[in-house]
Enzyme design. Sequence first.
Site, short mmCIF file in Angstrom:
data_model
loop_
_atom_site.label_atom_id
_atom_site.label_comp_id
_atom_site.label_asym_id
_atom_site.label_seq_id
_atom_site.Cartn_x
_atom_site.Cartn_y
_atom_site.Cartn_z
CE LYS A 79 -4.47 0.77 0.68
NZ LYS A 79 -5.72 -0.06 0.39
N GLY A 181 -24.57 3.05 -1.93
CA GLY A 181 -23.68 3.80 -2.72
C GLY A 181 -23.27 2.93 -3.88
P1 NAD Z 1 -19.86 4.95 -1.65
O1 NAD Z 1 -19.12 5.99 -0.95
O2 NAD Z 1 -20.31 4.96 -3.20
O3 NAD Z 1 -20.91 4.41 -0.68
C1 NAD Z 1 -21.18 4.13 0.63
C2 NAD Z 1 -22.55 4.77 0.91
O4 NAD Z 1 -22.91 4.55 2.17
C3 NAD Z 1 -22.98 6.28 0.32
O5 NAD Z 1 -24.00 6.23 -0.33
C4 NAD Z 1 -22.96 6.75 1.80
O6 NAD Z 1 -23.93 7.80 1.63
C5 NAD Z 1 -23.45 5.83 2.57
N1 NAD Z 1 -23.28 6.04 4.04
C6 NAD Z 1 -22.55 6.65 4.77
N2 NAD Z 1 -22.45 6.48 6.18
C7 NAD Z 1 -23.79 5.68 6.27
C8 NAD Z 1 -24.29 5.31 7.42
N3 NAD Z 1 -24.03 5.80 8.56
N4 NAD Z 1 -25.42 4.76 7.16
C9 NAD Z 1 -25.83 4.50 6.04
N5 NAD Z 1 -25.21 4.81 4.94
C10 NAD Z 1 -24.24 5.37 5.12
O7 NAD Z 1 -18.75 3.55 -1.57
P2 NAD Z 1 -18.44 2.46 -2.12
O8 NAD Z 1 -17.72 2.25 -3.24
O9 NAD Z 1 -19.90 1.72 -2.55
O10 NAD Z 1 -18.10 1.36 -0.81
C11 NAD Z 1 -18.82 0.93 -0.02
C12 NAD Z 1 -18.11 0.12 1.07
O11 NAD Z 1 -17.66 -0.76 0.08
C13 NAD Z 1 -16.79 0.86 1.72
O12 NAD Z 1 -16.53 0.24 2.92
C14 NAD Z 1 -15.68 0.45 0.84
O13 NAD Z 1 -14.36 0.47 1.48
C15 NAD Z 1 -16.22 -1.07 0.43
N6 NAD Z 1 -15.57 -1.63 -0.79
C16 NAD Z 1 -15.91 -1.01 -2.13
C17 NAD Z 1 -15.22 -1.59 -3.25
C18 NAD Z 1 -15.54 -1.17 -4.64
O14 NAD Z 1 -15.24 -1.92 -5.40
N7 NAD Z 1 -16.05 0.26 -4.63
C19 NAD Z 1 -14.31 -2.59 -3.12
C20 NAD Z 1 -14.06 -3.45 -1.78
C21 NAD Z 1 -14.62 -2.56 -0.83
#
Ligand code: NAD
Length: 367
Positions: A79, A181
């Site tokens: 990282k 999200g």
């Molecule tokens: P994102 O920012 O698009 O979505 C996150 C969503 O959670 C947002 O809509 C936000 O408004 C909502 N949110 C924040 N706080 C909240 C709460 N207290 N209660 C309810 N909703 C809340 O992010 P993402 O890319 O969809 O990622 C989501 C999770 O998945 C993260 O933990 C990320 O690390 C993990 N992740 C994502 C990927 C990827 O491909 N994008 C890969 C591995 C892990």
Amino acid sequence: MLFETIATTGHEQVVFCQSKDAGLKAIIAIHNTVLGPALGGLRMWPYKTDEEALNDVLRLSRGMTYKNAVAGLNLGGGKAVIIGDPAKDKSEALFRSLGRFVNSLHGRYITAEDVGIDVNDMEYVYRETEFVTGVHQVHGGSGDPSPFTAFGALQGVMATLNYKHGNEDVGKYRFAVQGAGHVGSEFIKLLREQGAKVFVTDINKEAVQRCVDELGCEAVGIDEIYDVDCDVFSPCALGGTVNEQTIDRIKAKIICGAANNQLSTDQIGDELMKRGVVYAPDYAVNAGGVMNVSLEIDGYNRERAMRMMRSIYYNVGRIFQIADRDGIPTYKAADRMAEERINAIGKIKLPTMGNDGARFLGRMRGQ
Ligand code: NAD
């Protein structure tokens, strides 16, 4: 002191990078390269102290070793972090200087996007080094990983249902999804396609409304999500939401979602096991994103990516087998699966052709 720290965490190499002219202060941590080059994202964050940045990069790079190993990738863990404010401190020079440092490692570390970094920043890094993934699709990049992460998470759900109930009939179950999200909304779409009942919450009201109007979900409040009478609780927002305050409220007998670091502490993982709640370890379930970018190394191919996501089903099932075999919680079983793979591959004494060999053969064939 520093050597003591990295000896304890098991890191191979930690590189401090600075360029006053470019305003760069960065740390690249290579945790383990037994399985292959260390792949992991680049994070930009306004760390208050250098120690905070160091601790973060050490923790995150170690996590990548485990994630990549369980995902079955021929990649180690690494990282990088840039100390700075992504809203104020970005520049071409900053990312190009970081790119030169990455290049100086000759492929021992391959970078990707993480918090605070977008595809435009990666364009600059890419000008200085080929050891980068998550570049724009015009350069052969893989694009937004979220649909793949969501599809992978669905494989994790099916493996967990199969373990707990002996069937994979997603449509028979009720899901409480926290976060709609990028990943959450795609995940919900897949659940609904199978006919599952989905309760959803998000701090973004419009995102929730879209799920209600377009996907037929039932909206619940931010805090109510923990009390929903459901079969599967799916954290898809922030980490740490399965904690001392929420564990008594969560009614689901399965916890399986895409968010990182879902359990606030290891003790919560122990407690879930005692209560008969099956926790599908987050980094095995959400590996779709890293699997997807990893394919850029050989030349990205969407069909291969979708096939690869299916292996999450097997990986999650294997974790449950190890948990049962050793009588340990599933979060520990995931770590054990990673360590067993690294140890087994590390013991192979036969020579490897490595990437350079493959490229050389490719060139010979092209002549
Ligand atoms: P994102 O920012 O698009 O979505 C996150 C969503 O959670 C947002 O809509 C936000 O408004 C909502 N949110 C924040 N706080 C909240 C709460 N207290 N209660 C309810 N909703 C809340 O992010 P993402 O890319 O969809 O990622 C989501 C999770 O998945 C993260 O933990 C990320 O690390 C993990 N992740 C994502 C990927 C990827 O491909 N994008 C890969 C591995 C892990």
